[in-house]
Design a protein around this motif. Structure first.
Motif, short mmCIF file in Angstrom:
data_model
loop_
_atom_site.label_atom_id
_atom_site.label_comp_id
_atom_site.label_asym_id
_atom_site.label_seq_id
_atom_site.Cartn_x
_atom_site.Cartn_y
_atom_site.Cartn_z
N ALA A 1 3.18 3.00 -15.78
CA ALA A 1 2.94 3.56 -17.16
C ALA A 1 3.71 3.10 -18.19
N ALA A 2 5.29 2.96 -17.67
CA ALA A 2 6.11 2.64 -18.82
C ALA A 2 5.84 1.12 -19.52
N PHE A 3 5.31 0.19 -18.31
CA PHE A 3 4.96 -1.03 -18.87
C PHE A 3 3.73 -1.00 -20.04
N LEU A 4 2.90 0.01 -19.78
CA LEU A 4 1.63 -0.10 -20.49
C LEU A 4 2.03 0.69 -21.86
N GLU A 5 3.09 1.54 -21.79
CA GLU A 5 3.35 2.38 -23.14
C GLU A 5 4.57 1.56 -23.68
N LYS A 6 5.02 0.47 -23.07
CA LYS A 6 5.92 -0.48 -23.94
C LYS A 6 7.27 0.35 -23.96
N ARG A 7 7.53 1.03 -22.75
CA ARG A 7 9.14 1.70 -22.88
C ARG A 7 9.78 1.53 -21.68
N PRO A 8 11.23 1.61 -21.75
CA PRO A 8 11.81 1.79 -20.36
C PRO A 8 11.44 2.51 -19.34
N ALA A 9 11.47 2.24 -18.03
CA ALA A 9 10.91 2.94 -16.88
C ALA A 9 12.10 3.98 -16.42
N THR B 1 0.90 -1.14 -0.11
CA THR B 1 -0.12 -0.16 0.02
C THR B 1 0.83 1.39 0.17
N LEU B 2 1.91 1.20 0.87
CA LEU B 2 2.84 2.39 0.91
C LEU B 2 3.25 2.75 -0.45
N LEU B 3 3.88 1.80 -1.15
CA LEU B 3 4.18 1.96 -2.62
C LEU B 3 3.25 2.74 -3.59
N ALA B 4 1.98 2.52 -3.08
CA ALA B 4 1.01 3.18 -4.03
C ALA B 4 1.00 4.63 -3.98
N ALA B 5 1.79 5.14 -2.94
CA ALA B 5 2.00 6.72 -2.86
C ALA B 5 3.39 7.13 -3.48
N THR B 6 3.94 6.15 -4.35
CA THR B 6 5.14 6.65 -5.01
C THR B 6 5.00 6.97 -6.16
N ALA B 7 5.93 8.04 -6.80
CA ALA B 7 5.95 8.38 -8.21
C ALA B 7 6.35 7.33 -8.99
N ASP B 8 7.23 6.56 -8.39
CA ASP B 8 7.87 5.43 -9.27
C ASP B 8 7.02 4.23 -9.80
N ARG B 9 5.95 4.06 -8.61
CA ARG B 9 4.98 3.12 -9.07
C ARG B 9 4.33 3.47 -10.22
#
Lengths: 261, 255
Positions: free
Chosen positions: B242-250, B229-237
């Motif tokens: 987003a990177a996965f859905l857009e098929k690009r490196p994060a 749950t804590l990670l849900a508050a991070t920008a990196d999540r």
């Protein structure tokens, strides 16, 4: 008389089993002498090929039965002990040695003498030589890698025939079955061995050592695992001096001068 | 004089134990330097993971026996060592052991303290303390049994006999075996793979994995969910998904 003769010439260590009156069969002293020389071969970078051969008319008759003092009425001996402490380490060291080992089988190779020879990297036999899986005739099991090697070299059917019947296999038959590399006429035998050993001693020894290890690993690996081994070993080989020398020599159209590193 | 060599490879800090004359024995000074190096790395945003290694023959061949022999009961009771080990254990980022040669006694315990261990083909792991009339004193009896199980842990600790890389792999003490000469290179490559992930996610995953050793399953599941749950508050999540859905490196920023 020394039980093992050792001569090092131009990168080749020739070890001659030297108990000709007992067909060069193994006793503890011979094992110890051989172990000492193999330590030298392992540590000395200037030695780049090892040849094992026998003095006199035989190559090696395996274990010297006189040396075991078998008393038919005494308690059962622990043969596993000499296998564990003498033969197995010898077989493992020859397999692990990162330089080519030639068995120059000049005459009869019986019992552990035969399995030891067959375990070397390149086996050359003189036409009069023979291989005898003598173990079964004494109620014993082919040791020194015999049961591991024979099916791999000869296939299961021939391995079973050789091991269970304990018969004598001529050098020519061994070559025809693919158990050994080459049969040479007796008159040309020592010259051929020397030429081959000298050739190997000028080759990229580090790379040859990796090839030995890779072939050994292939005995138990799947294709996928072995492809990984090849990738790793190619990485290591690519870092060697001899690889660079090989490439520069090729590009400069000159013979390479390998140092073994 | 430093007994460690520190080199940074992208976001990975490589710590090389460097006391070849003492077979990399882990005396107090070495442990102290190790603790300091890890504490500095913990606070360094440019470092995402750490690799500890030794040389080709020794990872670390134990504690310093002379140092240990000098200590009687009261001195052992008040020894600083447990605190040094505890400091190593608080390192919050992924810690990987790359083991060539012998990892014995304290050396093996250091491997056990790491999150992940990989080894060269000729590595040997053992807890030979029993042969000296002592027992492992830095987690050996506790961490080994948790990773390899009762049978092998008891065999190793009671006999003092070491095991090779292949057995260690089968038993779950290490995760990979590499050729000796490539062990450090390959471990660095593995650590670089880890270090490309979101730093906070790595820390949360590490914390959650560690709790699995310490608390009952139900409590562990609850703590895992809290970290999740804590990670849900991070920008990196947000970036990772987003990177996965857009098929690009994060591109992670550690926040």
């Amino acid at each position: 008389m020394e039980t093992l003769l050792c001569e090092v010439t131009r990168g080749v260590m020739t070890l001659t089993l030297n108990r000709p009156d007992r067909l060069n069969s193994f006793n503890v002293a011979l094992h110890q002498a051989l172990a000492k020389r193999l330590t030298q071969a392992e540590q000395d970078d200037s030695i780049r090929c090892v040849v094992i051969t026998g003095a006199g008319r035989g190559f090696c008759a395996g274990q010297d039965l006189n040396d075991r003092n078998v008393d038919p009425n005494g308690p059962a001996p622990d043969l596993g002990e000499s296998v564990e402490t003498l033969y197995n380490p010898l077989v493992k060291r020859l397999a692990a040695l990162r330089k080519p080992v030639i068995a120059a089988v000049n005459g009869v190779a019986a019992g552990a003498g035969a399995t030891l020879a067959l375990g070397c990297d390149i086996v050359i036999a003189s036409r009069q030589a023979s291989f005898v899986m003598a173990f079964s005739r004494l109620g014993l099991v082919p040791d020194s890698g015999g049961t591991w090697l024979l099916p791999r070299l000869a296939g299961r059917a021939r391995a079973a025939g050789l091991a269970l019947l304990g018969g004598k296999l001529s050098a020519e038959q061994a070559e025809a079955w693919g158990l050994i590399w080459q049969v040479v006429d007796d008159s040309e035998f020592s010259a051929t061995v020397e030429q081959l050993a000298q050739h190997l001693a000028t080759q990229p020894t580090y790379g040859l050592g990796l090839i030995k290890q890779a072939l050994r690993a292939a005995e138990t690996n799947t294709l996928a695992q072995q492809l990984d081994v090849e990738r790793d070993f190619q990485r290591l080989a690519g870092r060697s001096r001899d690889y660079r020398e090989g490439v520069s020599a090729f590009l400069a159209k000159r013979p390479p001068q390998f140092t073994g590193k | 004089m430093s007994q460690l060599i520190l080199t940074q490879h992208d976001k990975v800090l490589l710590i090389t134990l460097n006391r070849p004359e003492a077979r990399n024995a882990l005396d107090n000074a070495t442990l102290q330097q190790l603790a300091e190096a890890l504490e500095a790395a913990a606070n360094d945003a440019s470092i995402t993971a750490c690799v500890i290694t030794g040389n080709t023959r020794f990872f670390a061949a134990g504690a310093d026996l002379r140092e240990m022999a000098e200590k009687d009961l009261p001195a052992t009771f008040n020894d600083l060592r447990p605190q040094l080990w505890a400091r190593l254990n608080t390192f919050p980022k992924p810690l990987v052991a790359a083991v060539n040669g012998y990892a014995l006694g304290a050396g093996c315990e250091l491997v056990l303290l790491c999150d992940l261990a990989v080894a060269g083909e000729n590595a040997q792991f053992g807890l030979p303390e029993i042969k000296l009339g002592i027992i492992p004193g830095a987690g050996g009896t506790q961490r080994l049994i948790r990773c390899v199980g009762k049978a092998l842990a008891s065999r190793m600790i009671l006999s003092g006999e070491s095991i090779g890389a292949q057995t260690a792999l089968q038993a779950g003490l290490i995760s990979d075996i590499y050729p000796d000469e490539l062990c450090v290179d390959y471990t660095l490559a593995l650590a670089k793979t880890l270090s490309r992930h979101a730093p906070l996610a790595l820390q949360a995953a590490k914390q959650s994995l560690r709790q699995a050793q310490e608390v009952p399953l139900q409590a562990g599941l609850i703590q895992e969910r809290q970290l999740f749950t804590l990670l849900a508050a991070t920008a990196d999540r947000e970036e990772g998904i987003a990177a996965f859905l857009e098929k690009r490196p994060a591109h992670y920023r550690g926040c």
